[in-house]
Design an enzyme around this catalytic site. Structure first.
Site, PDB file in Angstrom:
ATOM      1  N   GLY A  35       2.243   4.379   2.085  1.00 16.20           N
ATOM      2  CA  GLY A  35       2.420   4.920   3.425  1.00 16.20           C
ATOM      3  C   GLY A  35       2.385   6.427   3.368  1.00 16.20           C
TER       4      GLY A  35
ATOM      5  N   GLY B 238       0.838  -1.197   0.000  1.00 14.23           N
ATOM      6  CA  GLY B 238       0.000   0.000   0.000  1.00 14.23           C
ATOM      7  C   GLY B 238       0.867   1.239   0.000  1.00 14.23           C
TER       8      GLY B 238
ATOM      9  CG  ASP C  96      -2.306  10.611   9.848  1.00  9.06           C
ATOM     10  OD1 ASP C  96      -3.532  10.802   9.940  1.00  9.06           O
ATOM     11  OD2 ASP C  96      -1.759  10.222   8.799  1.00  9.06           O
TER      12      ASP C  96
ATOM     13  CG  PHE D 112       7.427   8.954   3.665  1.00  9.13           C
ATOM     14  CD1 PHE D 112       7.533   9.267   5.001  1.00  9.13           C
ATOM     15  CD2 PHE D 112       8.000   7.786   3.205  1.00  9.13           C
ATOM     16  CE1 PHE D 112       8.206   8.423   5.851  1.00  9.13           C
ATOM     17  CE2 PHE D 112       8.660   6.952   4.054  1.00  9.13           C
ATOM     18  CZ  PHE D 112       8.768   7.266   5.393  1.00  9.13           C
TER      19      PHE D 112
END
Ligand SMILES: *[C@@H]1O[C@H](CO)[C@@H](O)[C@H](O)[C@H]1NC(C)=O
Ligand SMILES: *[C@@H]1O[C@H](CO)[C@@H](O)[C@H](O)[C@H]1NC(C)=O
Ligand SMILES: *[C@@H]1O[C@H](CO)[C@@H](O)[C@H](O)[C@H]1NC(C)=O
Ligand SMILES: *[C@@H]1O[C@H](CO)[C@@H](O)[C@H](O)[C@H]1NC(C)=O
Ligand SMILES: *[C@@H]1O[C@H](CO)[C@@H](O)[C@H](O)[C@H]1NC(C)=O
Ligand SMILES: *[C@@H]1O[C@H](CO)[C@@H](O)[C@H](O)[C@H]1NC(C)=O
Ligand SMILES: *[C@@H]1O[C@H](CO)[C@@H](O)[C@H](O)[C@H]1NC(C)=O
Ligand SMILES: *[C@@H]1O[C@H](CO)[C@@H](O)[C@H](O)[C@H]1NC(C)=O
Ligand SMILES: *[C@@H]1O[C@H](CO)[C@@H](O)[C@H](O)[C@H]1NC(C)=O
Ligand SMILES: *[C@@H]1O[C@H](CO)[C@@H](O)[C@H](O)[C@H]1NC(C)=O
Ligand SMILES: *[C@@H]1O[C@H](CO)[C@@H](O)[C@H](O)[C@H]1NC(C)=O
Ligand SMILES: *[C@@H]1O[C@H](CO)[C@@H](O)[C@H](O)[C@H]1NC(C)=O
Length: 845
Positions: free
Chosen positions: A541, A539, A657, A543
């Site tokens: 991330g 997937g 986050d 950055f």
């Protein structure tokens, strides 16, 4: 056609000369005739070419000609062409552009209708009799572009007769009137390319600015966020801005070049002219000889000077900005200075110390530096100050938007003048040519200083008398105790050194810091991930992509690969390495090492076979697998991990986050918090902070963070609350506006709670094996965490207590943040901004 004609005639004449063998006396006459013939033929050929190309390949457009798709103008020498182009093979969007015609790469240097691509095939460029270029559609109803849209003509008589538009060999498209006067020129309306002969800057009489604007993307020439040019504030400076903030600062013109752009001293390719007077502030350049060079502001904000080299027939990158970390505006914060060849890169200027020593030691330099000793100025009523100056050598001068310039002042007088004004923090020469002359004085805080190895620039920094003497024994190296060193990156990267010198007053100096972060070899990682093959991609991330891999010894790893282009990502990457290397907890994902090689930057984590919580929670088939006990354990595990981050680790970390996709699950479904790219470290006595750059994920963001950028441990608590309610309900809290159902989950949870029907919130796929009191406790905790006011939310330590004890005496929750106005029983203060909140969220998506 022309070429065929030419060769036929050549053959003919050759045959003739072979057939007849004239005596030598008339041979010469014959030769002359042949030569004449040849000249005649060549003339015809040239004429043919001119006639053939006249309809679409001249360099001018008149009121009686029309340029349609397929036609082009070519400048006299063939250097530049103007015509219709598309930027992608498939695109139906057409643009009128000027490009290098002679150079095989055909780079575009100017686009007329950058704001409005042509969408109909019959559009044409015409010159109206009043001297305006018009790009209009079929029905004449659609005006895609006109040369008037981007200019103000007030001193030119528009009743000009017989205007012509001509593409010059400089790449300039000019419209000339009857008397050959220039009515309009493309050079005065640059797009992203700065060509020789153009001027960037400001005409102070007319107020006209000329600057470069980046394209939105490589295939979209519409104006992007970056602007390059001369900023007038204080002493004018060259630079690239993103909105109103600097992206890169080239600094003031100091005679020998721009202070922050040593390359602008010229070269054997071009010479630079900079004019600054009451009428204009203007920057231009001319190539030397017939060199071809251009300066372009790329879509990603990078300025590049390119020089055409032939051979080998390609553009060569002569210079680029920003080029390194020190080129990032104010990388070292206020009163800090950046040295790219030093580690760490940032130090405080002489006489200054870090504002936040802990952050500074952890290489978060944004807080900058403060004076060790206040200036004497203002306190001494005699008017004579004891302050003095220390030279800072080999620098890029600080941001001159707070500076004033006096070209007549000598350096000594400049020093005296600076001392007389309390706001003056330093001075330098204004013109470094020859012996130097003039004076620049800075009247405020100093930003964006950096070291250049070869620079002759000296900045004189004002300090208090006691800081004047440089004290050798004060050298940090002499006293610094390096507690831990994680050697991770090679040259140009960074060392993590938690420096506990006497300046660092930490309540809790790092305890568990004795670790070495292994360096992985690029080849090993490439092998482990099948050369980063797509089917190994787990997937995206924070950055860049995340890959799954398996090393030779069978260990499964997750590899986070930093996208190469993003400098923001680089900072976040560093942040993450620094943090994760320090943090070790059962509920945090473990970093195994990193890899920095071949401009690649990667983090290697333990692999989590069960991926992230969201892949279970929000999947109809997989959510069944999560029974209540597992969900409860996950909630407690996340709480423990968060408590460690907030309170128990050596430094206070705010994750910023927290969300379901950042909670990874190991084999035993133990939750592990991941993705620290956005996390921030806090000094022991700091409670909250504010940022202009709100990052995070809508839906999990607390009101004060989303609206004002204020984040604290309580903003993580808010996210934890949302996460808890999501885990219980198996529903996603949507942070955007869906038919009034913004922050739907919070609204629903609150409504059910008020009605006494809270158990209806529970995910129906959970079998009836749960403890009702446990579920109700968790819902209540979830609601307490999402209270509107941070003060009303519990700390993670309270939450652990609430979760693990059987104490039912929790406070009653009030209406959560982000819940509709009508339902808001508590604060009036926030209610008017409910609409604004929704708006922010809508736009933010
Ligand atoms: C566009 O077409 C050219 C020539 O056919 C080709 O070389 C190029 O790769 C194509 N570009 C894209 C983005 O498909
Ligand atoms: C020039 O002519 C065009 C079309 O004929 C018109 O749109 C434009 O306003 C005119 N410009 C001026 C300055 O009169
Ligand atoms: C414009 O033209 C008119 C008539 O030819 C003339 O009187 C006037 O001076 C001109 N104005 C300028 C600014 O050239
Ligand atoms: C760039 O130029 C445009 C057009 O003159 C002007 O409106 C804008 O303010 C300029 N931007 C900057 C950052 O100088
Ligand atoms: C800088 O000094 C040099 C030599 O004295 C002079 O030729 C040049 O014009 C000066 N430049 C400026 C911008 O004053
Ligand atoms: C910058 O760092 C390098 C490497 O430590 C050092 O040699 C050099 O003196 C520094 N430059 C300045 C101006 O401090
Ligand atoms: C004020 O200035 C005088 C004259 O230079 C000096 O003697 C005195 O020490 C100064 N006072 C302070 C507080 O710096
Ligand atoms: C100090 O300099 C600032 C900026 O030039 C000016 O506004 C202010 O009047 C000066 N103060 C004194 C006391 O000269
Ligand atoms: C730095 O200075 C040295 C000696 O003056 C010179 O040889 C070298 O070319 C300079 N380097 C650059 C990048 O200007
Ligand atoms: C130099 O530093 C030492 C130790 O930090 C201190 O004792 C001494 O007073 C300093 N000397 C000066 C002149 O500041
Ligand atoms: C990866 O690429 C290298 C060179 O391109 C190649 O030799 C190697 O076999 C590749 N490995 C895998 C697993 O595809
Ligand atoms: C947003 O809030 C501000 C005050 O917080 C208010 O002045 C403004 O009118 C609000 N805007 C909207 C669209 O509600």
């Amino acid at each position: 056609m022309g070429i065929n004609v030419k060769s036929n005639h050549k053959d003919l004449s050759a045959n003739k000369s072979r057939e007849s063998q004239p005596p030598s006396s008339i041979k010469n006459t014959m030769k002359n005739i042949e030569t004449l013939q040849l000249i005649f033929f060549i003339l015809i050929i040239v004429l043919c070419i001119i006639i053939a190309s006249d309809d679409n390949e001249g360099d001018t457009l008149t009121t009686s000609t029309i340029l349609r798709d397929g036609d082009k103008l070519v400048s006299a020498s063939g250097m530049f062409a103007l015509g219709f182009i598309s930027l992608t093979n498939s695109s139906a969007k057409r643009y009128i552009a000027i490009w290098y015609n002679k150079i095989t790469t055909h780079d575009i240097v100017w686009v007329a209708n950058r704001n409005r691509p042509i969408t109909e095939p019959t559009a044409a460029l015409t010159l109206s009799s009043n001297g305006t270029l018009l790009l209009i559609g079929d029905s004449s109803s659609t005006m895609y572009w006109s040369s008037l849209t981007s200019t103000i003509i007030d001193d030119i008589n528009v009743t000009t007769t017989n205007p012509v538009a001509q593409l010059l060999d400089s790449g300039n498209l000019v419209i000339k009137g009857a008397n050959n006067e220039c009515i309009w020129q493309s050079f005065e309306h640059p797009t992203d390319t700065f060509l020789a002969g153009m001027k960037l800057g400001h005409d102070l009489r007319t107020g006209l600015s000329r600057n470069l604007t980046s394209w939105a993307s490589p295939s979209d020439p519409s104006p992007g966020p970056y602007t390059g040019g001369i900023q007038l504030a204080g002493v004018p400076q060259l630079g690239i801005t993103e909105g109103s903030t600097w992206f890169w600062r080239g600094g003031p013109w100091i005679g020998i070049g721009f202070s922050g752009s040593p390359e602008t001293r010229g070269s054997h390719f071009f010479v630079i002219t900079f004019i600054s007077n009451a009428e204009e502030v203007e920057y231009s350049y001319q190539p030397i000889g017939n060199k071809i060079t251009r300066l372009v502001l790329n879509h990603d904000g990078y300025g590049q000077r390119l020089v055409w080299l032939d051979p080998p027939g390609q553009w060569s990158l002569f210079w680029q900005a920003p080029d390194d970390h020190c080129d990032q505006y104010a990388y070292c914060g206020v009163f800090g200075i950046c040295n790219a060849s030093n580690m760490p890169m940032c130090v405080c200027l002489h006489g200054f110390q870090p504002r936040h020593p802990v952050n500074w030691a952890l290489m978060d330099w944004s807080g900058g530096c403060v004076r060790k000793t206040e200036l004497d100025c203002g306190r001494n009523k005699t008017g004579i100050t004891t302050d003095g100056f220390v030279p800072v050598t080999a620098v890029k001068l600080p941001d001159t938007s707070v500076a004033v310039e006096d070209m007549k002042l000598e350096l000594d007088a400049c020093s005296a003048r600076c001392l007389m004004n309390c706001s003056c923090t330093g001075y330098s020469l204004a013109n470094f040519t020859d012996a130097g002359s003039g004076c620049i004085m800075w009247m405020g805080q100093l930003y964006d200083l950096r070291v250049y190895a070869n620079s002759s620039q000296v900045f004189y920094l004002r300090v208090a008398a006691s800081d004047l003497v440089s004290n050798k024994s004060h050298n940090r190296k002499a006293t610094a105790k390096v507690v831990s060193t994680v050697v991770c990156f090679s040259i140009g990267a960074f060392l993590i050194a938690l420096d506990s010198s006497e300046e660092v007053n930490m309540e809790n100096t790092a305890t568990n810091t004795d670790m070495d972060l292994p360096l992985f070899d690029f080849g090993t990682i490439a092998d482990a991930t099948n050369n980063f093959s797509e089917d190994k991609e787990l997937g995206e991330g924070g950055f860049g992509p995340v890959y799954m891999g398996k090393t030779d010894d069978g260990q499964e790893i997750a590899v986070k690969r930093l996208s190469k282009s993003s400098t923001q990502g680089l900072d976040e990457f560093k942040n993450e390495v620094m943090l994760i290397a320090k943090l070790q907890h059962r509920n945090l994902v473990r970093l195994l090492g990193c890899c920095v090689q071949r401009q690649e930057k990667m983090l290697i984590y333990e692999y989590m076979p069960n991926k992230s919580l969201d892949t279970f929670l929000f999947d109809q088939d997989k959510k069944v697998l999560l029974n209540w006990q597992m969900r409860y354990n996950i909630i407690v595990g996340i709480a423990r991990g968060l408590l460690y981050l907030h309170q128990d680790s050596a430094v206070r970390v705010i994750h910023r986050d927290l969300k379901a996709s950042n909670i990874l699950l190991d084999q035993e479904m133990v939750p592990k918090i991941s993705d620290f790219g956005l996390a921030r470290i806090f000094g022991g006595n700091e409670a909250k902070s504010q940022t202009k750059r709100v990052v995070g994920t809508y839906g999990y963001m607390s009101p004060e963070y989303a609206i004002d950028g204020i984040f604290s441990v309580k903003s993580d608590v808010f996210s934890f609350g949302v996460l808890t309610l999501e885990i219980i309900s198996g529903q996603k809290n949507r942070g955007y506006y869906v038919s009034q159902n913004y922050y739907y989950l919070l609204r629903q949870a609150w409504r059910l709670w008020k009605e006494g029907n809270a158990m209806q919130l529970v995910d129906e796929t959970i079998e009836n094996s749960y403890s009702v009191t446990e579920v109700l406790k968790c819902i209540k905790i979830g609601l307490l965490c999402v209270q509107e006011r941070p003060e009303d939310r519990p700390l993670m330590s309270d939450i652990i207590l609430m979760l693990t004890s059987n104490n039912e005496l929790l406070p009653e929750p009030k209406c959560p943040g982000f819940v509709a106005k009508a339902e808001s029983s508590s604060s009036k203060r926030e209610s008017p901004s409910i609409n604004n909140v929704t708006l922010t969220i809508t736009l933010g998506r």
